[in-house]
Each structure stands twice: as C-alpha cells, then as structure tokens.
Scaffold this active site. Structure first.
Site, PDB file in Angstrom:
ATOM      1  N   TYR A  38      -4.990   5.418  -2.278  1.00  0.00           N
ATOM      2  CA  TYR A  38      -4.982   4.010  -1.865  1.00  0.00           C
ATOM      3  C   TYR A  38      -3.637   3.353  -2.221  1.00  0.00           C
ATOM      4  CZ  TYR A  38      -6.720  -0.772  -1.242  1.00  0.00           C
ATOM      5  OH  TYR A  38      -6.901  -2.062  -0.831  1.00  0.00           O
ATOM      6  N   SER A  56      -1.963  -4.418  -1.278  1.00  0.00           N
ATOM      7  CA  SER A  56      -2.843  -4.517  -2.449  1.00  0.00           C
ATOM      8  C   SER A  56      -1.984  -4.499  -3.700  1.00  0.00           C
ATOM      9  CB  SER A  56      -3.799  -3.327  -2.489  1.00  0.00           C
ATOM     10  OG  SER A  56      -4.394  -3.222  -3.769  1.00  0.00           O
ATOM     11  N   THR A  66      -0.934   4.484   0.109  1.00  0.00           N
ATOM     12  CA  THR A  66      -0.982   3.867   1.444  1.00  0.00           C
ATOM     13  C   THR A  66      -0.469   2.426   1.378  1.00  0.00           C
ATOM     14  OG1 THR A  66      -3.295   3.091   1.235  1.00  0.00           O
ATOM     15  CG2 THR A  66      -2.950   5.278   2.190  1.00  0.00           C
ATOM     16  N   ILE A 103     -10.594  -9.065  -5.676  1.00  0.00           N
ATOM     17  CA  ILE A 103     -11.132 -10.159  -4.867  1.00  0.00           C
ATOM     18  C   ILE A 103     -12.643  -9.954  -4.727  1.00  0.00           C
ATOM     19  CG2 ILE A 103     -11.052 -11.307  -2.605  1.00  0.00           C
ATOM     20  CD1 ILE A 103      -8.420 -11.528  -4.229  1.00  0.00           C
TER      21      ILE A 103
END
Lengths: 243, 81
Positions: A151, A138, A154, A184
């Site tokens: 997040y 990401s 990770t 997205i």
C-alpha cells in the site's frame, strides 16, 4: 456547468468528495466498480440536496473501461473539470507473506488506475485549457507502518505521479495535486479491532481520527480557484501522525 | 478523406500548431528525433488533434504510432470507426 468525476465514490472518502463537490455546484460522476446500490444512494443524496450527476460503473484498473467512461461523460456533459482519483484498495501483508496477486491487484487499481484516468481526462482538459486532478494518496506514503509495504509503495508512486503530471500538464492550465490522509473514520477503520484502534489513536497528536468530510473539504479547496497557483503538492492531512 | 489528404492535414497541423519547419518534415521523418525535436508534451497536442479531427483515440497506445506522419496516419486508418 462544471463537471467532476470521482472514482470509487459509492462510499467512504470518495462519497464524501462526491457530495461535497456537488454542494460546490459540480455535476458529479459517481464512479464505482461493484456496489450499484451504494452508488445510487450517493447519487440520490446528491439529488436530494439539489445537485446533479450520474452513476458510472467502471473498473478503473481496466484502460478500456476508463476510456469508455471518459468518452461517455464527455459526450453527456461536453466537459470535464475535475478528476478525483480515489478508487483504491488496501491489502496489508508482511513482505514475506505477500503473494504476487496482492501486488498486482494493488498496483493495478492504486497506480495504473490513476494513470489511466489522468491520461484520459487530460486530453479533454487540454481542449479546455483548464482542469484539476486530485490524487488520493495516503500518509502511508510518508510514514511507514509495518505490514503496509505494498500500500505504501502504491501511494509513494501516486505522489511521484502527481509531481510529474503537474510538470507535464501545467503548461495547459491543468493542476495536479494529491491529498494524503491519515486515519480517517471510514468503514475500513471501523472494521479494525477496538484495541488496535486505540493504539492508532495514541500515535495521533490530535487524539482523534479524521472524518471523510474533512478530507472532502480539503479536496474542495484544492480544486477551487483559491488554490489556482498550487500544483504538484502532496497535502498531508493526518492530525499530526507523521510528525 | 483519403490517406494522402490525411497525411497532408497532419503535416499542416505540425507546421501551424507545433511550429515544425515544413521544409524538413516529410511523411516518414521521425517526429521525436533530433531533426524535428518534438517532446512528450507535444504528444498531448497530437492526441487531441487526432481525437478532434479524426475521432480516433491515441491514448495508451505506446510510442510506436507516434514515430512519423506515416505511422500516425496508418494508426488512424486502422482505428477509424
């Protein structure tokens, strides 16, 4: 016949990747952990477009389930050419509010799950002396957003894992790359309040959210022979957000 | 295949596929120590060989079963279907 496993592909980016790889001629394993109906719909769509594959329910955060899945897929098709490590979760919490369960859940699925799947398919790809692994990272791994510490961490781990595996497995003809999408248009983004979404859009130089199909197109290119000399890379696809 | 035959098959594999000098490779010789000098990349070769020849998966089991031919054979023995 070439075979691709796409984890977490009953919806969103994973589904788009599964459909795209099926259009590219891959027999696709639609892995999912909860929604039987959504997974079957993905497979139905693949078949309606003339493709082939199977659905496979397995929680990739559990090594035993990953082992069984890879064993069964290999038994069914005799090869595994592509793994798209996509299954993941987002749990945004500010550092001081974060609880240990959130931390464990995110790392179990977003990191350990990637390790387990890569580990199991690597043995099969090793026998073939070929294979491609694409890890879904990401833009959060490179562009900090307050509240996304877990997040982001990770996904940062996914980037490092990608580079290390590229070195470990390159000698056996196995390429490992990552895709780092920005905002997205998926159910996740749709669920965000309109005002917040507008705020996000202002940060994107291309002034729009990306689509799952665009991510799938990049994954399709990476696994193709056109990218045969590319490994260990993290491809940021964010409309310029991280610039 | 009895335990001794299994160990000999593993030893043959280490010599032919991984280029280990048979004269210094005993069943209890540490495989990843200075003497033999295998590295993490070789573990994939070992895992694949064991999977293919004995039907036993050695992925995700930690380092201990890979210490020597003795420990690999013991692992296979205890995990055979």
């Amino acid at each position: 016949m070439k075979v691709a496993i796409v984890t977490g592909s009953s919806k969103g980016i994973g589904k788009a990747c599964a459909l795209r790889l099926a259009r590219d001629g891959y027999t696709v394993v639609v892995n999912y952990s909860s929604s039987d109906e959504a997974a079957l719909q993905t497979l139905d769509q693949i078949k309606a477009e003339g493709g082939d594959g199977m659905v496979y329910k397995a929680n990739v955060a559990e090594l035993a389930q990953v082992k069984q899945m890879v064993r069964d897929v290999y038994k069914a098709y005799g090869r595994i050419d592509v793994l798209v490590n996509n299954a993941g979760i987002v749990r945004d919490e500010y550092l001081l509010m974060m609880n240990p369960e959130t931390l464990d859940k995110c790392f179990d699925l977003n990191v350990k799950g990637y390790f387990y799947c890569a580990q199991q398919v690597a043995v099969k790809m090793f026998k073939q002396k070929s294979g491609v692994i694409v890890n879904m990272s990401s833009v959060s791994s490179k562009f900090a957003l307050a509240g996304q510490a877990v997040y982001s961490a990770t996904k940062g781990a996914v980037n490092s894992l990608t580079q290390t595996l590229a070195k470990e497995l390159g000698g056996y003809g196995i390429r490992v790359n990552a895709v780092a999408p920005g905002f997205i248009s998926t159910e996740m983004i749709e669920a965000i309040p309109e005002e917040t979404r507008k705020g996000y859009l202002e940060k994107v130089p291309l002034h729009r959210f990306g689509t799952a199909d665009e991510v799938a197109n990049l994954v399709s290119a990476i696994v193709s022979d056109q990218f045969a000399y590319v490994t260990g890379q993290v491809f940021v696809m964010d409309g310029g957000l991280s610039l | 295949m009895n335990n001794e035959e299994m160990k000999n098959k593993l030893k043959e594999f280490f010599m032919s596929d991984l280029g280990v000098d048979g004269s210094v490779l005993n069943f209890d010789t540490p495989l990843f120590g200075d003497e033999i000098g295998l590295d993490s990349v070789d573990s994939l070769e070992i895992i694949s060989f064991v999977d293919e020849n004995f039907g036993v998966s050695m992925t995700g089991v930690g380092k201990d079963p890979f210490q020597s031919i003795d420990t690999i054979a013991a692992f296979i023995e205890s995990h055979k279907a």
